[in-house]
Design a protein around this motif. Structure first.
Motif, PDB file in Angstrom:
ATOM      1  N   THR A 124      -4.296  10.771   2.476  1.00 27.48           N
ATOM      2  CA  THR A 124      -4.493  11.347   1.144  1.00 27.48           C
ATOM      3  C   THR A 124      -4.114  10.402   0.019  1.00 27.48           C
ATOM      4  O   THR A 124      -4.836  10.292  -0.982  1.00 27.48           O
ATOM      5  N   LEU A 125      -2.984   9.719   0.141  1.00 27.08           N
ATOM      6  CA  LEU A 125      -2.489   8.883  -0.950  1.00 27.08           C
ATOM      7  C   LEU A 125      -2.677   7.389  -0.734  1.00 27.08           C
ATOM      8  O   LEU A 125      -2.881   6.647  -1.691  1.00 27.08           O
ATOM      9  N   VAL A 126      -2.619   6.946   0.514  1.00 25.23           N
ATOM     10  CA  VAL A 126      -2.609   5.506   0.775  1.00 25.23           C
ATOM     11  C   VAL A 126      -4.019   4.952   0.961  1.00 25.23           C
ATOM     12  O   VAL A 126      -4.379   3.940   0.357  1.00 25.23           O
ATOM     13  N   ALA A 127      -4.814   5.596   1.811  1.00 30.34           N
ATOM     14  CA  ALA A 127      -6.157   5.077   2.101  1.00 30.34           C
ATOM     15  C   ALA A 127      -7.034   4.961   0.855  1.00 30.34           C
ATOM     16  O   ALA A 127      -7.677   3.917   0.646  1.00 30.34           O
ATOM     17  N   PRO A 128      -7.092   5.983  -0.028  1.00 28.94           N
ATOM     18  CA  PRO A 128      -7.911   5.834  -1.239  1.00 28.94           C
ATOM     19  C   PRO A 128      -7.426   4.693  -2.144  1.00 28.94           C
ATOM     20  O   PRO A 128      -8.245   3.977  -2.731  1.00 28.94           O
ATOM     21  N   ARG A 129      -6.118   4.515  -2.220  1.00 29.17           N
ATOM     22  CA  ARG A 129      -5.570   3.435  -3.043  1.00 29.17           C
ATOM     23  C   ARG A 129      -5.929   2.081  -2.458  1.00 29.17           C
ATOM     24  O   ARG A 129      -6.276   1.147  -3.191  1.00 29.17           O
ATOM     25  N   ARG A 130      -5.897   1.979  -1.140  1.00 29.93           N
ATOM     26  CA  ARG A 130      -6.253   0.715  -0.487  1.00 29.93           C
ATOM     27  C   ARG A 130      -7.728   0.386  -0.728  1.00 29.93           C
ATOM     28  O   ARG A 130      -8.083  -0.753  -1.023  1.00 29.93           O
ATOM     29  N   ARG A 131      -8.576   1.408  -0.594  1.00 30.10           N
ATOM     30  CA  ARG A 131     -10.023   1.175  -0.817  1.00 30.10           C
ATOM     31  C   ARG A 131     -10.284   0.739  -2.262  1.00 30.10           C
ATOM     32  O   ARG A 131     -11.109  -0.143  -2.516  1.00 30.10           O
ATOM     33  N   GLY A 173       4.702   2.800  -9.011  1.00 27.33           N
ATOM     34  CA  GLY A 173       3.501   3.607  -8.800  1.00 27.33           C
ATOM     35  C   GLY A 173       2.990   3.575  -7.376  1.00 27.33           C
ATOM     36  O   GLY A 173       1.939   4.147  -7.077  1.00 27.33           O
ATOM     37  N   THR A 174       3.719   2.926  -6.469  1.00 31.53           N
ATOM     38  CA  THR A 174       3.318   2.856  -5.063  1.00 31.53           C
ATOM     39  C   THR A 174       3.648   4.169  -4.370  1.00 31.53           C
ATOM     40  O   THR A 174       4.789   4.635  -4.463  1.00 31.53           O
ATOM     41  N   PRO A 175       2.697   4.793  -3.683  1.00 28.90           N
ATOM     42  CA  PRO A 175       3.014   6.044  -2.989  1.00 28.90           C
ATOM     43  C   PRO A 175       4.098   5.819  -1.949  1.00 28.90           C
ATOM     44  O   PRO A 175       4.109   4.807  -1.242  1.00 28.90           O
ATOM     45  N   ALA A 176       5.021   6.794  -1.852  1.00 25.89           N
ATOM     46  CA  ALA A 176       6.160   6.655  -0.955  1.00 25.89           C
ATOM     47  C   ALA A 176       6.335   7.914  -0.123  1.00 25.89           C
ATOM     48  O   ALA A 176       6.023   9.023  -0.570  1.00 25.89           O
ATOM     49  N   ASP A 224       0.822  -1.209   0.000  1.00 26.24           N
ATOM     50  CA  ASP A 224       0.000   0.000   0.000  1.00 26.24           C
ATOM     51  C   ASP A 224       0.854   1.256   0.000  1.00 26.24           C
ATOM     52  O   ASP A 224       0.433   2.300  -0.507  1.00 26.24           O
ATOM     53  N   ALA A 225       2.041   1.203   0.591  1.00 21.75           N
ATOM     54  CA  ALA A 225       2.922   2.359   0.645  1.00 21.75           C
ATOM     55  C   ALA A 225       4.330   1.910   0.998  1.00 21.75           C
ATOM     56  O   ALA A 225       4.534   0.840   1.569  1.00 21.75           O
ATOM     57  N   VAL A 226       5.284   2.771   0.660  1.00 20.67           N
ATOM     58  CA  VAL A 226       6.687   2.563   1.008  1.00 20.67           C
ATOM     59  C   VAL A 226       7.131   3.726   1.891  1.00 20.67           C
ATOM     60  O   VAL A 226       6.818   4.887   1.617  1.00 20.67           O
TER      61      VAL A 226
END
Length: 302
Positions: free
Chosen positions: A293-300, A116-119, A84-86
């Motif tokens: 902002t970046l991780v939670a929407p991507r996870r959903r 493309g993983t948010p970091a 989900d994130a780095v």
């Protein structure tokens, strides 16, 4: 999201099967530096980052890797994309040194962008992302920023950027570094500065990826900063920030006292701080904003 095989991919993984999030924490330290930090602070930079993330999001699954290590496998972009994130930690390594350890970390960071993983990164983590995307990092000329980064302010681009949402017009943050970003890469956005270090916060978009980073350390407690000051006492004295070890110890002891009693007005006054530094949630605000902002929407969406 697919589960990660921690035994072949990382140093450690926790809460893998039922996690709210799956985070990859990249240790920027070498093995010797990790061991040295454990002797002084009780845990490596990556272990500190993992502990912070676990406090913020109980149930998170965290895998730690050490890209600087010679035996470490540099994961592919496809494999990094499973997370989900780095998060990229700080490090004593100098990103401008052409060493195998630095080159391995740069290769890892380029793979993070390509995935493309948010970091998100702190201190050397920001510097690593800058260099991987084509920017420049340098040794700070005739100065060092240690203990507390003072009077950080958002730029025009940063005032409405979600990384800094909730920040006061000026704020202080835990910091200790002798290197800094000299020039952001193409696609880099300067978000915050202070009188000591021009690039205190930035967004970098490169090769399909997005990175948010800060030069300071929102993941560290005052007590951990105190340990860092004691470890680097000789450097602080050489830089003119303290006259002797007693001066370093005086500042470190105040930070220890703040760690133990965040509401102690006498300690806040002695350090010249307000409660936004002492408050744990406010101190970690950039990490919270990144995840929201970046991780939670991507996870959903996944």
């Amino acid at each position: 999201m697919h589960p990660i095989d921690a035994e072949t991919f990382g140093l450690h993984a926790s809460n893998e099967r039922f996690a709210v999030y799956h985070f990859l924490v990249a240790e920027s330290e070498t093995a010797d530096e990790r061991d040295a930090r454990r002797r002084h602070a009780g845990r490596s930079s990556g272990e500190s980052y993992a502990a912070t993330l676990e406090q913020m999001h109980p149930g998170v699954a965290i895998t730690r890797i050490a890209p600087a290590d010679g035996a470490a496998e540099v994961p592919s972009a496809d494999r990094i994309a499973r997370y989900d994130a780095v998060f990229v930690t700080g490090s004593p390594l100098h990103i401008y040194d052409d060493t195998p350890e630095v080159q391995r970390q740069l290769a890892f960071m380029r793979a993070v962008f390509a995935s493309g993983t948010p970091a998100f990164g702190s201190c050397a983590g920001l510097q690593l992302a800058v260099a991987a995307a084509g920017g420049r990092v340098r040794k700070m000329p005739e100065r060092i920023e240690a203990g507390i980064a003072r009077r950080i302010t958002a730029t025009a681009d940063g005032r409405h950027h979600p990384l800094l949402a909730g920040r006061a017009p000026a704020w202080d943050a835990p910091a200790i570094h002798g290197d800094e970003v000299e020039e952001l890469p193409v696609g880099g956005l300067l978000l915050a500065s202070n009188a000591v270090t021009r690039v205190q916060a930035a967004e970098i978009r490169h090769d399909g990826g997005v990175f948010w980073g800060v030069q300071y350390h929102p993941e560290l407690s005052p007590g951990e900063i105190a340990v860092a000051l004691r470890r680097q006492a000789d450097d602080l004295i050489e830089a003119g920030l303290a006259r002797d070890e007693a001066g370093v110890e005086c500042r470190a002891a105040l930070l220890d006292a703040l760690h133990d009693a965040p509401d102690d007005r006498a300690v806040l006054w002695a350090l010249g701080l307000d409660r936004q530094f002492a408050n744990e949630d406010t101190r970690r605000l950039e990490i919270s904003n990144f995840i929201a902002t970046l991780v939670a929407p991507r996870r959903r969406a996944a």
